[in-house]
Write a protein that holds these residues in place. Structure first.
Motif, PDB file in Angstrom:
ATOM      1  N   LEU A 404       0.822  -1.203   0.000  1.00  0.00           N
ATOM      2  CA  LEU A 404       0.000   0.000   0.000  1.00  0.00           C
ATOM      3  C   LEU A 404       0.861   1.261   0.000  1.00  0.00           C
ATOM      4  N   ALA A 405       2.009   1.203   0.706  1.00  0.00           N
ATOM      5  CA  ALA A 405       2.874   2.387   0.761  1.00  0.00           C
ATOM      6  C   ALA A 405       3.354   2.778  -0.624  1.00  0.00           C
ATOM      7  N   ALA A 406       3.596   1.792  -1.488  1.00  0.00           N
ATOM      8  CA  ALA A 406       4.076   2.109  -2.834  1.00  0.00           C
ATOM      9  C   ALA A 406       2.998   2.772  -3.672  1.00  0.00           C
ATOM     10  N   ALA A 407       1.727   2.519  -3.334  1.00  0.00           N
ATOM     11  CA  ALA A 407       0.627   3.057  -4.130  1.00  0.00           C
ATOM     12  C   ALA A 407       0.109   4.383  -3.596  1.00  0.00           C
ATOM     13  N   ASP A 408       0.517   4.781  -2.424  1.00  0.00           N
ATOM     14  CA  ASP A 408       0.026   6.015  -1.802  1.00  0.00           C
ATOM     15  C   ASP A 408       1.220   6.932  -1.557  1.00  0.00           C
ATOM     16  N   ALA A 409       1.227   8.103  -2.186  1.00  0.00           N
ATOM     17  CA  ALA A 409       2.392   8.993  -2.091  1.00  0.00           C
ATOM     18  C   ALA A 409       2.658   9.424  -0.652  1.00  0.00           C
ATOM     19  N   GLY A 410       1.592   9.717   0.082  1.00  0.00           N
ATOM     20  CA  GLY A 410       1.771  10.146   1.467  1.00  0.00           C
ATOM     21  C   GLY A 410       2.376   9.056   2.317  1.00  0.00           C
ATOM     22  N   LEU A 411       1.847   7.832   2.190  1.00  0.00           N
ATOM     23  CA  LEU A 411       2.396   6.712   2.960  1.00  0.00           C
ATOM     24  C   LEU A 411       3.832   6.412   2.553  1.00  0.00           C
ATOM     25  N   ALA A 412       4.147   6.576   1.270  1.00  0.00           N
ATOM     26  CA  ALA A 412       5.526   6.345   0.821  1.00  0.00           C
ATOM     27  C   ALA A 412       6.472   7.333   1.493  1.00  0.00           C
ATOM     28  N   ALA A 413       6.031   8.586   1.644  1.00  0.00           N
ATOM     29  CA  ALA A 413       6.875   9.576   2.328  1.00  0.00           C
ATOM     30  C   ALA A 413       7.073   9.205   3.787  1.00  0.00           C
ATOM     31  N   VAL A 414       6.011   8.735   4.445  1.00  0.00           N
ATOM     32  CA  VAL A 414       6.135   8.315   5.838  1.00  0.00           C
ATOM     33  C   VAL A 414       7.035   7.088   5.950  1.00  0.00           C
ATOM     34  N   ALA A 415       6.925   6.170   4.982  1.00  0.00           N
ATOM     35  CA  ALA A 415       7.804   4.991   4.977  1.00  0.00           C
ATOM     36  C   ALA A 415       9.262   5.408   4.796  1.00  0.00           C
ATOM     37  N   ALA A 416       9.502   6.456   3.999  1.00  0.00           N
ATOM     38  CA  ALA A 416      10.868   6.965   3.849  1.00  0.00           C
ATOM     39  C   ALA A 416      11.392   7.473   5.186  1.00  0.00           C
ATOM     40  N   ALA A 417      10.558   8.198   5.915  1.00  0.00           N
ATOM     41  CA  ALA A 417      10.970   8.689   7.237  1.00  0.00           C
ATOM     42  C   ALA A 417      11.240   7.530   8.185  1.00  0.00           C
ATOM     43  N   ASP A 418      10.437   6.472   8.079  1.00  0.00           N
ATOM     44  CA  ASP A 418      10.635   5.305   8.940  1.00  0.00           C
ATOM     45  C   ASP A 418      11.958   4.622   8.620  1.00  0.00           C
ATOM     46  N   GLU A 419      12.307   4.530   7.339  1.00  0.00           N
ATOM     47  CA  GLU A 419      13.598   3.951   6.962  1.00  0.00           C
ATOM     48  C   GLU A 419      14.748   4.812   7.478  1.00  0.00           C
ATOM     49  N   LEU A 420      14.570   6.135   7.481  1.00  0.00           N
ATOM     50  CA  LEU A 420      15.602   7.008   8.041  1.00  0.00           C
ATOM     51  C   LEU A 420      15.804   6.709   9.519  1.00  0.00           C
ATOM     52  N   ALA A 421      14.716   6.388  10.210  1.00  0.00           N
ATOM     53  CA  ALA A 421      14.793   6.179  11.657  1.00  0.00           C
ATOM     54  C   ALA A 421      15.362   4.816  12.017  1.00  0.00           C
ATOM     55  N   ARG A 422      15.086   3.800  11.203  1.00  0.00           N
ATOM     56  CA  ARG A 422      15.506   2.450  11.619  1.00  0.00           C
ATOM     57  C   ARG A 422      15.916   1.532  10.476  1.00  0.00           C
ATOM     58  N   GLY A 423      15.975   2.024   9.243  1.00  0.00           N
ATOM     59  CA  GLY A 423      16.309   1.141   8.129  1.00  0.00           C
ATOM     60  C   GLY A 423      17.623   1.483   7.489  1.00  0.00           C
TER      61      GLY A 423
END
Length: 896
Positions: A404-423
């Motif tokens: 779903l994150a790949a299909a939703d621009a907003g969620l993709a941005a939040v997923a990017a922030a999550d990767e910055l924090a722990r990925g």
């Protein structure tokens, strides 16, 4: 019905399996030593009955304790009092005092109570009246029991058990100190007791499985007992224990019969419909039930012990016992399956509207309303980030369907922030790219919010890459969004918050880019704004980096700010954040440079605890550097070299050169020289980039000078150091410049220029003493130089004495964490000068000669020092002065 003797003993059990009753000596002790009246108040299944019966049995009180189980049939006062009389007459003390009473129509319970008071007036022995399930008694019986409690002779002691508090006028006994209260929290089984209970049923679980079962049951006796019965002989006890909940058949039957089915229809509906929530208050409960008075119902349920627990002092928020909540949700799905999704959506909207953002998203996810859940998360992610809730965001993202994150621009941005924090930085860049591409197809009403997310995540990514130009650009874009306020941005009221974030991010990027003088004012402004708008996460982040920038100015101030940051992190649960590691490693660096390895080690370990090279290359390089410094302070050169070698490659992940890269290279060369690998050190220096910046950097010149000294060429060493000493190749930290002057002194001495050597050494001491930095003198030992220097006029006799001690012993012992009282009054300049000589072996006349004053003057100053420091001997004065930072920076306690 009253129980006694063999009949009572036969009833003892409950928590026990075939092996007997679980011993609860602490509770037995409280019953033994209790006041005249003991009240046990706890929900169904808490173990009240078993506790009382096992206490009577194990303490051999059957002959002196009358036990009455007040069932529902005892609501009739006559029946209750006849049971009391029967039970009392069966005891040894009561047999000769209490007269027989025969039931008859019209016999009043009050009459029986009055007769009992008369019969027991002559009681001399100790006698217990134990009444179980007091909550089942009617109002008339309770009033008569209160009469007996208040007027009974001192020898008659009462133990009363109920599922909730009852009206017995016990407040008067509480005020008189005649009441002992045992409540639900006291009756909960500890982890060890839970293990013992299972063992009596023939079941033993691994520690992790037992801990999980204990956590889910919350120590509830009936839940543990039911689990024990089910586990006995189960083919896969670990799996059963992991899945055990309120929906398990035996537990569900118990809770339905003992709790839920006893509630009126309105209360039952409230419990079922609000069971979807992690916590509930009156307003939210009224919304979900459509009925008023929900808060009063919740308060009454808590008071009644119906597995409802208040969460705050005002009793406005509540939660349900985990096992009870599981049953309620099962029953809700059975009775109102079509209402569940709507309840979740209504709860999500209410929670979001009242600022409970994480719970709101969870409710939307539970409803499988993915569009609503995604919108709530993307709308409110900036606020969650600014509150330091990265872990909660990570859990929320995991609750969405994969892809779903790949299909939703907003969620993709939040997923990017999550990767910055722990990925990883690379994964973050990938998600950010998806978000940027997807933003083109976002509906017009949502584009402003997506642009905000892209700007914030872009800022954080640039900050972690130490990309100062990109941070500056993104900060300017955020400022423009704030100025444009509104248009399509769902989160309002964040203008000052975004300004504080931008200032602190600029300061961090400037710090990593070796521009501390630019970083400091931005960090200070950001921290001040964060405090003003009450964003402790931003304040904590700014403080950590402000501490690091102050390393170049005052180590004492750096430690002070770092400690403030660590305290904020501990208070709010941010110990795994990169900023917490920066604060810890800053404190560790100060202590390592002061050659206090025992005190530095816990701080460096704390920084290393959550290392993430993939997301924090700038922070990890700093930690590797300080680990290497600490190992050098210990004299463990091989380990130091490994740390420096691990740190250097990390700079490749950064957009600009890390400010610690040059000093890391410098100490790497030093480590090679200490290990005798002169050729390898020379090759490393030769292999540096040919840029003027690398070759002319002050640290490179220090390294070159050290290499030339190792090669026996002091003249070349002085040539390498000249630009550092005259300021054309500046070194920002005085301690590093002190190292250059120390190398100059060693080189000049080797060249036979004693005067120049003394001048250079005095300058090195001048630079090192304010911060107590001693490591350079340990790295480049010159004992003969110090021996000669101390005999000449020097302002640093005490510092030289410490250095000489270090050269003999290697390191200093750890200091006591106790800090003395502040000075009674400030020291004068003359007293400070005398104080610096106290750690030396110089006598008072010798100190007088060094200072060109009379011996009496020195004695007067020493007496004043003792008085102001609150000491009586020279050694005490030195230790106290060191602790106060007068001879060295303030002490710092090691972290827990």
């Amino acid at each position: 019905m009253g129980l006694n003797g063999p009949e009572l003993t036969a009833k003892v059990g409950g928590e026990a399996g075939p092996g007997g009753v679980v011993a609860r000596p602490a509770l037995f002790g409280r019953l033994d030593e209790s006041a005249r009246v003991t009240m046990l108040s706890a929900p169904a299944g808490s173990g009240k009955t078993v506790l009382l019966r096992s206490w009577i049995s194990q303490r051999r009180l059957a002959g002196r304790a009358a036990y009455v189980a007040a069932g529902r049939e005892e609501r009739d006062p006559q029946r209750f009092w006849l049971s009391v009389v029967t039970a009392l007459r069966a005891t040894a003390p009561g047999a000769g005092l209490v007269g027989a009473v025969t039931g008859a129509p019209g016999l009043d319970g009050q009459t029986i109570a009055e007769q009992l008071l008369g019969d027991l007036a002559g009681l001399e022995d100790e006698l217990w009246l134990v009444v179980d399930d007091v909550h089942e008694l009617g109002e008339e019986s309770l009033r008569q029991l209160e009469l007996l409690v208040m007027r009974a002779p001192q020898g008659l002691r009462f133990v009363l058990a109920a599922r909730h508090d009852v009206r017995l006028g016990l407040h008067r006994l509480r005020l008189d100190g005649e009441l002992t209260e045992i409540r639900d929290g006291d009756l909960r089984f500890s982890l060890a007791e839970a293990g013992e209970l299972l063992a009596t049923a023939g079941t033993k679980l691994p520690p992790s499985a037992l801990a999980g079962l204990h956590q889910r049951t919350e120590g509830w006796a009936a839940g543990l007992r039911l689990a024990a019965l089910s586990l006995a002989g189960h083919p896969d006890p670990e799996r059963f224990a992991a899945e055990f909940s309120g929906t398990e058949r035996t537990v569900a039957e118990y809770l339905l019969a003992e709790v839920l089915d006893r509630q009126p229809a309105q209360v039952r509906m409230l419990l079922l419909r609000t069971s979807i929530l992690e916590r509930v208050n009156g307003e939210l409960a009224s919304l979900l039930t459509g009925a008023e008075g929900a808060e009063r119902i919740l308060q009454d349920l808590e008071a009644a012990g119906a597995f409802v627990v208040s969460l705050d002092a005002t009793r406005s928020w509540f939660r349900y016992h985990q096992m009870f909540a599981g049953l309620l949700r099962l029953e809700l799905r059975r009775t109102e399956p079509g209402a569940v999704a709507g309840l979740h959506r209504a709860a999500a909207e209410w929670l979001a509207g009242h600022g409970y953002l994480v719970e709101a998203v969870r409710q939307a996810q539970d409803a499988e309303g993915w569009d609503l859940a995604a919108q709530l998360l993307t709308d409110h992610w900036p606020a969650l980030h600014l509150d330091g809730q990265a872990s909660a965001v990570h859990e929320l993202l995991a609750g969405f369907p994969s892809g779903l994150a790949a299909a939703d621009a907003g969620l993709a941005a939040v997923a990017a922030a999550d990767e910055l924090a722990r990925g990883s930085l690379e994964a973050a860049e990938g998600y950010l790219g998806q978000a940027q591409r997807g933003s083109q197809s976002v509906p017009e009403a949502r584009r402003g919010q997506v642009r905000l997310l892209l700007g914030l995540v872009g800022l954080l990514l640039a900050r972690q890459r130490a990309d100062l130009p990109a941070v500056t650009e993104q900060a300017a874009r955020l400022e423009a969004m704030v100025q444009a306020s509104g248009a399509g941005i769902a989160v309002t009221g964040l203008g000052e918050d975004l300004r504080a974030l931008a200032l602190i991010s600029l300061g961090i990027a400037e710090f990593w880019a070796d521009a501390p003088d630019d970083a400091r004012p931005n960090l200070e402004r950001g921290i001040a704004l964060a405090r003003q708008i009450r964003r402790p996460y931003l304040e904590f982040t700014g403080l950590a980096y402000l501490a690091a920038t102050n390393l170049l100015r005052s180590t004492a101030r750096a430690v002070e700010l770092g400690t403030q940051a660590v305290e904020l992190a501990e208070r709010h649960g941010w110990a795994s954040e990169p900023a917490a590691r920066v604060a810890s490693v800053t404190i560790g660096a100060v202590l390592a440079y002061q050659v206090r390895p025992a005190e530095a080690e816990p701080w460096v370990q704390r920084a290393e605890r959550f290392l993430s090279t993939e997301t924090e290359p700038a922070v990890v390089l700093a930690i590797r550097y300080v680990r290497g410094v600490l190992e050098l302070a210990r004299g463990r050169t091989t380990q130091a070299l490994a740390a420096f070698e691990a740190g250097v490659p990390l700079s490749r992940h950064l957009a600009s050169r890390h400010y610690l890269l040059p000093p890391t290279r410098e100490l790497l060369v030093h480590s090679l020289l200490r290990l005798g690998e002169t050729d390898r050190a020379a090759r490393f220096l030769t292999g540096l980039n040919d840029s003027d910046e690398d070759r002319s950097h002050g640290t490179t010149r220090n390294s070159t000078a050290a290499l030339r000294l190792a090669q026996g060429d002091p003249q070349a060493a002085t040539a390498a150091l000249a630009p550092v000493l005259d300021g054309t190749a500046p070194l920002a930290w005085p301690a590093r410049k002190a190292q250059a002057f120390l190398l100059e002194a060693i080189a000049r001495e080797a060249l036979g220029d004693q005067a120049a050597a003394e001048t250079a050494l005095e300058r090195a001491l001048d630079l090192a003493e304010p911060d107590g930095v001693l490591l350079p003198f340990l790295l480049y030992p010159a004992p003969g130089l110090f021996e000669r220097h101390v005999r000449h006029r020097t302002a640093h006799a005490s510092l030289i004495a410490e250095i000489q001690t270090l050269l003999l012993a290697g390191t200093r012992p750890a200091r006591s964490p106790t800090r003395p009282e502040p000075l009674r009054e400030p020291l004068s300049g003359s007293e400070v000068r005398v104080l610096r000589y106290l750690p030396t072996n110089l006598t008072t006349p010798e100190i007088a000669r060094e200072l060109s004053v009379s011996t009496n003057t020195v004695k007067t100053h020493i007496r004043n020092l003792y008085a102001k420091l609150g000491t009586h001997r020279r050694a005490e004065a030195v230790e106290t002065a060191r602790a106060l930072g007068l001879l060295a920076p303030s002490r710092t306690a090691a972290p827990a």
